[in-house]
Design a protein around this motif. Structure first.
Motif, PDB file in Angstrom:
ATOM      1  N   GLY A  85      36.640  38.962  48.544  1.00 41.66           N
ATOM      2  CA  GLY A  85      35.731  39.460  47.521  1.00 41.66           C
ATOM      3  C   GLY A  85      36.359  40.284  46.424  1.00 41.66           C
ATOM      4  N   VAL A 116      30.589  36.366  44.028  1.00 37.38           N
ATOM      5  CA  VAL A 116      31.476  36.158  45.172  1.00 37.38           C
ATOM      6  C   VAL A 116      30.869  35.034  46.008  1.00 37.38           C
ATOM      7  CG1 VAL A 116      32.341  38.520  45.188  1.00 37.38           C
ATOM      8  CG2 VAL A 116      30.274  37.967  46.479  1.00 37.38           C
ATOM      9  N   PRO A 146      34.691  38.376  39.938  1.00 35.72           N
ATOM     10  CA  PRO A 146      35.492  39.414  40.590  1.00 35.72           C
ATOM     11  C   PRO A 146      36.673  39.880  39.745  1.00 35.72           C
ATOM     12  CG  PRO A 146      34.899  37.715  42.179  1.00 35.72           C
ATOM     13  CD  PRO A 146      34.457  37.215  40.831  1.00 35.72           C
TER      14      PRO A 146
END
Length: 266
Positions: free
Chosen positions: A18, A190, A232
């Protein structure tokens, strides 16, 4: 832009996947020697190996930060390779619960995992930064700290606590050369988020392709001015800047990376 991070060393908690994984990869690309932390040895070592394969420097620290024993193990492993200049408190978790389902025990467990875990890292590593006269503490917060949803109230409250403790820490660290800041993501794409939105899309009529689902889910759930979910890597870039010497005049700040979802001027 050269972020002047070459030669620094960073521990990013919860970095085996993540946002944390994106952050260690971004820092490593800037020349930072990173410590990949997680509770899953296989995933943590895989991320570190991938970074090393790309020419970066990466060590691994395994441990559960919800207890002192695990925190001690993580800090010991992190310091084995040298001083930690940058601490990114990213580790945390949440469950989609209603007020009726979030029991007091759930609240306690969530606070332990999302707030006290970070305090453990701060208390173990920041004194060493103060001794050296330089350091960066960055906590991953979120817009739900200031604009909470009716869902998962126990998680919303821990984000508010994370924001608060970082500003308090900045006051404590005045004049030391160590800064403390928050990066507050909006809704980030994610794997778990993509899987969830894809699963519930038919019930909401959000279309069939991922492009349609992302557009419609964003408009309905987390409307923002960019009209998409964040990536991310965009959060990691914000962390990398706050970790750098170039951010030395920034402390006690909350950097929102949310596409404009939170709409206030503070």
């Amino acid at each position: 832009m050269d972020l002047q991070l070459n030669g620094k060393r960073a521990l990013v908690t919860g970095s085996s996947s993540g946002l944390g994984e994106a952050t260690v990869r971004a820092l490593a690309a800037e020349g930072v020697a990173v410590v990949v932390h997680g509770r899953d040895e296989r995933r943590s070592h895989a991320v570190a190996a991938s970074i090393r394969a790309n020419g970066g420097k990466a060590d691994v620290a395994i441990g559960d930060l919800t207890g002192d024993e695990g925190a001690d193990a993580v800090v010991s492993a992190a310091l084995a390779g040298g001083p930690v200049d940058i601490l990114v408190n990213n580790a945390g978790s949440y469950k989609h619960l209603s007020w009726a389902d979030a029991t007091p025990e759930t609240w306690r467990d969530t606070y332990e995992g999302n707030v006290v875990s970070g305090v453990r890292m701060i208390q173990r590593l920041v004194p060493l930064m103060r001794e050296r006269g330089w350091g960066r503490v960055i906590t991953i917060g979120g817009g739900l700290a200031v604009q909470p949803m009716y869902q998962h109230p126990q998680y919303n409250a821990t984000l508010a606590a994370r924001h608060n403790l970082e500003v308090s820490l900045a006051r404590e660290l005045r004049g030391t050369g160590v800064t403390s800041n928050v990066v507050a993501p909006g809704a980030i794409l994610v794997d778990a988020v993509r899987d969830l939105l894809t699963e519930i899309a038919p019930a909401h009529g959000w279309g069939e392709t991922w492009a349609q689902i992302e557009r419609d889910a964003t408009r309905e759930l987390v409307p923002n001015d960019v009209e998409r979910l964040g990536r991310p890597e965009e959060i990691a870039s914000a962390v990398a800047f706050l970790a750098s010497p170039l951010s030395g005049y920034i402390s006690g700040a909350v950097l929102r990376v949310d596409g404009g979802h939170i709409r206030n001027v503070a």
